[in-house]
Scaffold this motif. Structure first.
Motif, PDB file in Angstrom:
ATOM      1  N   GLN A   1      29.235 -21.549  63.317  1.00 19.75           N
ATOM      2  CA  GLN A   1      28.415 -21.959  61.505  1.00 19.75           C
ATOM      3  C   GLN A   1      28.987 -22.678  61.362  1.00 19.75           C
ATOM      4  O   GLN A   1      29.956 -23.576  61.413  1.00 19.75           O
ATOM      5  N   GLY A   2      28.349 -23.147  60.326  1.00 19.97           N
ATOM      6  CA  GLY A   2      28.718 -23.987  59.396  1.00 19.97           C
ATOM      7  C   GLY A   2      27.761 -25.145  59.643  1.00 19.97           C
ATOM      8  O   GLY A   2      26.501 -25.208  60.016  1.00 19.97           O
TER       9      GLY A   2
ATOM     10  N   TRP B   1      36.040 -15.719  60.932  1.00 17.84           N
ATOM     11  CA  TRP B   1      37.525 -15.627  60.986  1.00 17.84           C
ATOM     12  C   TRP B   1      37.978 -17.709  60.640  1.00 17.84           C
ATOM     13  O   TRP B   1      39.127 -17.311  60.029  1.00 17.84           O
ATOM     14  N   LEU B   2      37.076 -18.242  60.789  1.00 12.56           N
ATOM     15  CA  LEU B   2      38.008 -19.233  60.459  1.00 12.56           C
ATOM     16  C   LEU B   2      37.739 -19.230  58.676  1.00 12.56           C
ATOM     17  O   LEU B   2      39.093 -19.993  57.773  1.00 12.56           O
ATOM     18  N   ARG B   3      36.822 -18.750  57.516  1.00 11.15           N
ATOM     19  CA  ARG B   3      37.305 -18.344  56.160  1.00 11.15           C
ATOM     20  C   ARG B   3      39.235 -17.581  55.857  1.00 11.15           C
ATOM     21  O   ARG B   3      39.389 -18.242  55.076  1.00 11.15           O
ATOM     22  N   SER B   4      39.249 -16.948  56.969  1.00 15.28           N
ATOM     23  CA  SER B   4      40.261 -15.744  56.522  1.00 15.28           C
ATOM     24  C   SER B   4      41.380 -16.446  57.146  1.00 15.28           C
ATOM     25  O   SER B   4      42.346 -16.504  56.185  1.00 15.28           O
ATOM     26  N   ARG B   5      41.489 -17.202  57.953  1.00 11.32           N
ATOM     27  CA  ARG B   5      42.825 -18.769  57.391  1.00 11.32           C
ATOM     28  C   ARG B   5      42.772 -19.574  57.275  1.00 11.32           C
ATOM     29  O   ARG B   5      44.105 -19.728  56.348  1.00 11.32           O
TER      30      ARG B   5
ATOM     31  N   TYR C   1      29.358 -29.168  51.130  1.00  8.45           N
ATOM     32  CA  TYR C   1      29.617 -28.453  51.903  1.00  8.45           C
ATOM     33  C   TYR C   1      30.521 -26.373  51.571  1.00  8.45           C
ATOM     34  O   TYR C   1      30.801 -27.315  50.245  1.00  8.45           O
ATOM     35  N   HIS C   2      29.875 -25.546  51.356  1.00 13.96           N
ATOM     36  CA  HIS C   2      30.128 -24.296  50.816  1.00 13.96           C
ATOM     37  C   HIS C   2      30.952 -23.145  52.418  1.00 13.96           C
ATOM     38  O   HIS C   2      30.831 -23.264  54.084  1.00 13.96           O
ATOM     39  N   LEU C   3      31.906 -23.019  51.789  1.00 21.21           N
ATOM     40  CA  LEU C   3      32.634 -21.690  52.204  1.00 21.21           C
ATOM     41  C   LEU C   3      32.255 -21.040  53.467  1.00 21.21           C
ATOM     42  O   LEU C   3      32.325 -19.911  54.630  1.00 21.21           O
ATOM     43  N   GLY C   4      31.297 -20.425  52.311  1.00 25.35           N
ATOM     44  CA  GLY C   4      30.619 -19.018  53.387  1.00 25.35           C
ATOM     45  C   GLY C   4      29.491 -19.447  53.976  1.00 25.35           C
ATOM     46  O   GLY C   4      29.339 -18.419  55.108  1.00 25.35           O
ATOM     47  N   ASP C   5      29.226 -20.495  54.419  1.00 22.38           N
ATOM     48  CA  ASP C   5      28.123 -20.833  55.622  1.00 22.38           C
ATOM     49  C   ASP C   5      29.502 -21.368  56.866  1.00 22.38           C
ATOM     50  O   ASP C   5      28.859 -20.843  58.464  1.00 22.38           O
TER      51      ASP C   5
END
Length: 282
Positions: free
Chosen positions: A98-99, A120-124, A112-116
């Motif tokens: 994703q992304g 797992w990557l967002r939590s890190r 770039y948008h964090l929700g994309d």
């Protein structure tokens, strides 16, 4: 007499022993560095170097000196290494699937948008300890200092890296100097002109870092796949070398001549009777 597989596995492991030395040296050099970016990589880099050194040394000793237990250890650890690399490769493809950026009209760069990105990557990246280290990396690299002298025309003509797009400027849709009643995204309020602040606490900055990691992973995945294929080939040759080592102390080409039973096996007479009956019929 040395078998061909023993010679090949010996040369391959000698090469990996020599290659592991600069890897360990690079990790030790990073340990002495004062920048957060380099020290962040020292532990996995040194771990990889030491694991490669130990495995290669065991394979070299076992293949060249016919030490069966060393080759056995080499093959067991190599099997776990192959499985670990395969797991890491699959996991990496899953979390980076994703992304991607969104094109900005009239600009060469993307935003770039964090929700994309994957949860797992967002939590890190949202973890305060991890982000503190990453933020120090960006500040130490002076990534945004390169854009300090840019004019609005430069932003129209030039491209930006994901980190520069997310951390060094506010989102393009932000409106400043207008009525405060206009509702804007949260990153617009996190932006500051101060060189030590900028948009380092913005979600777009975290997304830019994740996009940079995603791009690096795509490049590294090719290397991991090549390594996986090579390790499977080396493992196959190592199995042949282990088989040769086990029978190296005997002159019999097909294995050890150690008789364990004097009488024939229980099915010897049965199969001989069945073979005789078949020959009678034909």
């Amino acid at each position: 007499m040395y078998r061909f597989s023993n010679t090949v596995i010996g040369f391959l492991n000698l090469s990996t022993i020599l290659l592991s030395i600069p890897i360990i040296g690079a990790g030790l050099w990073m340990a002495r560095s004062s920048t957060s970016c380099e020290s962040f990589l020292q532990t996995p880099l040194m771990a990889v170097g030491f694991v490669v050194l130990i495995i290669s040394l065991a394979g070299f000793i076992g293949a060249c000196f016919h030490v069966a237990w060393a080759l056995w250890f080499y093959l067991v650890v190599m099997l776990f290494l192959i499985a670990a690399l395969l797991g890491i490769t699959i996991f990496g493809f899953v979390v980076t699937s994703q992304g991607g950026g969104v094109a900005v009209p009239g600009r060469m760069y993307k935003e770039y948008h964090l929700g994309d990105y994957s949860p797992w990557l967002r939590s890190r990246i949202k973890d305060p300890r991890n982000w503190k280290s990453v933020r120090s990396c960006i500040l130490g690299s002076k990534t945004c200092a390169k854009l300090a002298l840019w004019t609005p025309l430069d932003y129209l003509r030039n491209n930006l890296t994901p980190v520069q797009s997310g951390c060094c400027k506010p989102p393009t849709g932000c409106k400043y100097g207008e009525e405060e009643t206009i509702k804007q995204e949260g990153d617009c309020y996190r932006w500051s002109n101060a060189a030590e602040v900028l948009c380092y606490e913005c979600d777009s900055c975290k997304a830019g870092v994740l996009e940079s990691i995603r791009g690096d992973w795509r490049k590294m995945a090719v290397l991991l796949i090549v390594m996986e294929v090579l390790l499977i080939g080396i493992y196959s040759i190592g199995c042949c070398a282990f088989h040769n080592t086990k029978r190296a102390d005997t002159d019999y080409p097909h294995g050890d001549n150690h008789m364990t039973k004097i009488l024939p096996r229980w099915d010897f007479y049965w199969w001989r009777w069945l073979r005789g009956k078949r020959e009678e019929l034909w």
